[in-house]
Design a protein around this motif. Structure first.
Motif, PDB file in Angstrom:
ATOM      1  N   ALA A   1      -2.227   1.971  -5.280  1.00 32.73           N
ATOM      2  CA  ALA A   1      -1.632   0.590  -4.782  1.00 32.73           C
ATOM      3  C   ALA A   1      -0.934  -0.283  -5.993  1.00 32.73           C
ATOM      4  CB  ALA A   1      -2.848  -0.090  -3.948  1.00 32.73           C
ATOM      5  N   LEU A   2      -1.733  -0.182  -7.039  1.00 36.13           N
ATOM      6  CA  LEU A   2      -1.033  -1.100  -8.241  1.00 36.13           C
ATOM      7  C   LEU A   2       0.156  -0.512  -8.684  1.00 36.13           C
ATOM      8  CD1 LEU A   2      -4.114  -2.098 -10.271  1.00 36.13           C
ATOM      9  CD2 LEU A   2      -2.472  -3.620  -9.396  1.00 36.13           C
ATOM     10  N   ALA A   3      -0.016   0.941  -8.473  1.00 36.56           N
ATOM     11  CA  ALA A   3       1.140   1.658  -9.348  1.00 36.56           C
ATOM     12  C   ALA A   3       2.641   1.493  -8.246  1.00 36.56           C
ATOM     13  CB  ALA A   3       0.972   3.133  -9.240  1.00 36.56           C
ATOM     14  N   SER A   4       2.134   1.522  -7.051  1.00 36.69           N
ATOM     15  CA  SER A   4       3.278   1.217  -6.072  1.00 36.69           C
ATOM     16  C   SER A   4       3.961   0.070  -6.233  1.00 36.69           C
ATOM     17  CB  SER A   4       3.185   1.527  -4.766  1.00 36.69           C
ATOM     18  OG  SER A   4       2.134   0.796  -4.192  1.00 36.69           O
ATOM     19  N   GLY A   5       2.935  -1.062  -6.447  1.00 42.03           N
ATOM     20  CA  GLY A   5       3.349  -2.497  -6.461  1.00 42.03           C
ATOM     21  C   GLY A   5       4.006  -2.716  -7.723  1.00 42.03           C
ATOM     22  N   LEU A   6       3.604  -1.826  -8.871  1.00 44.48           N
ATOM     23  CA  LEU A   6       4.499  -1.991 -10.193  1.00 44.48           C
ATOM     24  C   LEU A   6       5.988  -1.428  -9.908  1.00 44.48           C
ATOM     25  CD1 LEU A   6       3.967  -2.607 -13.189  1.00 44.48           C
ATOM     26  CD2 LEU A   6       3.515  -0.272 -13.604  1.00 44.48           C
ATOM     27  N   GLN A   7       6.042  -0.620  -9.162  1.00 46.30           N
ATOM     28  CA  GLN A   7       7.424   0.221  -9.090  1.00 46.30           C
ATOM     29  C   GLN A   7       8.388  -0.758  -8.322  1.00 46.30           C
ATOM     30  OE1 GLN A   7       8.866   2.838 -10.106  1.00 46.30           O
ATOM     31  NE2 GLN A   7      10.898   2.051  -9.310  1.00 46.30           N
ATOM     32  N   MET A   8       7.572  -1.932  -7.265  1.00 47.98           N
ATOM     33  CA  MET A   8       8.449  -2.693  -6.717  1.00 47.98           C
ATOM     34  C   MET A   8       8.711  -3.920  -7.643  1.00 47.98           C
ATOM     35  SD  MET A   8       7.235  -4.822  -3.162  1.00 47.98           S
ATOM     36  CE  MET A   8       5.692  -5.369  -3.996  1.00 47.98           C
ATOM     37  N   LEU A   9       7.460  -4.125  -8.499  1.00 41.46           N
ATOM     38  CA  LEU A   9       7.887  -5.560  -9.686  1.00 41.46           C
ATOM     39  C   LEU A   9       8.996  -4.821 -10.397  1.00 41.46           C
ATOM     40  CD1 LEU A   9       4.524  -6.677 -11.084  1.00 41.46           C
ATOM     41  CD2 LEU A   9       6.345  -7.709  -9.422  1.00 41.46           C
ATOM     42  N   ARG A  10       9.152  -3.579 -10.921  1.00 39.83           N
ATOM     43  CA  ARG A  10      10.188  -3.066 -11.954  1.00 39.83           C
ATOM     44  C   ARG A  10      11.566  -3.120 -11.016  1.00 39.83           C
ATOM     45  NH1 ARG A  10       8.653   2.324 -13.031  1.00 39.83           N
ATOM     46  NH2 ARG A  10       7.278   1.363 -14.187  1.00 39.83           N
ATOM     47  N   ASP A  11      11.604  -2.877  -9.577  1.00 44.05           N
ATOM     48  CA  ASP A  11      12.785  -3.222  -9.147  1.00 44.05           C
ATOM     49  C   ASP A  11      13.197  -4.615  -9.075  1.00 44.05           C
ATOM     50  OD1 ASP A  11      12.849  -0.387  -8.505  1.00 44.05           O
ATOM     51  OD2 ASP A  11      12.009  -0.603  -6.601  1.00 44.05           O
ATOM     52  N   ASN A  12      12.246  -5.613  -8.597  1.00 45.16           N
ATOM     53  CA  ASN A  12      12.599  -6.925  -8.732  1.00 45.16           C
ATOM     54  C   ASN A  12      13.261  -7.453  -9.901  1.00 45.16           C
ATOM     55  OD1 ASN A  12      12.253  -7.006  -5.826  1.00 45.16           O
ATOM     56  ND2 ASN A  12      10.078  -7.754  -6.373  1.00 45.16           N
TER      57      ASN A  12
END
Length: 126
Positions: free
Chosen positions: A69-80
């Motif tokens: 869950a943290l890893a998928s959230g990190l990808q979202m942060l990277r995109d943002n």
């Protein structure tokens, strides 16, 4: 799984949420500080995970789910963050415009090309 590992994972998740909030609000100095703290907490979590060898299958499964869950959230942060960088770049172009690249030729200078040096001839002899 030890209590220290769970506590460290909780701290990483809290810091992750803080980084996401600072990114969403556009607060660059706080984002930098929070990101550095997230990095330090993540390094400590990785050290704790490597030191722990024997854990039950159920605790490993729960831990894996939280980390995924943290890893998928990190990808979202990277995109943002990429979107924010593109927005800042466009805003900078408005304030400090750069000349457009030439569509013809090699983009020569305004006054033409440099003249060849006189007296220096190079020949290729076979």
């Amino acid at each position: 799984m030890t209590n220290a590992t769970i506590k460290q994972l909780d701290l990483v998740e809290q810091q992750f949420n803080q980084v996401a909030a600072f990114l969403a609000s556009g607060q660059a100095p706080q984002l930098e500080t929070a990101s550095q703290a997230l990095h330090a907490l993540s390094v400590e979590l990785a050290r704790l995970l490597q030191s722990q060898e024997k854990a039950s299958a159920a605790s490993r499964k729960v831990l894996r789910q939280r980390i995924v869950a943290l890893a998928s959230g990190l990808q979202m942060l990277r995109d943002n963050l990429s979107r924010q960088a593109a927005f800042n770049q466009q805003a900078l172009q408005v304030v400090v415009p750069t000349p457009a690249k030439s569509t013809y030729g090699g983009g020569s200078s305004v006054y033409g090309t440099v003249a060849p040096q006189g007296g220096v001839q190079r020949y290729l002899a076979a």
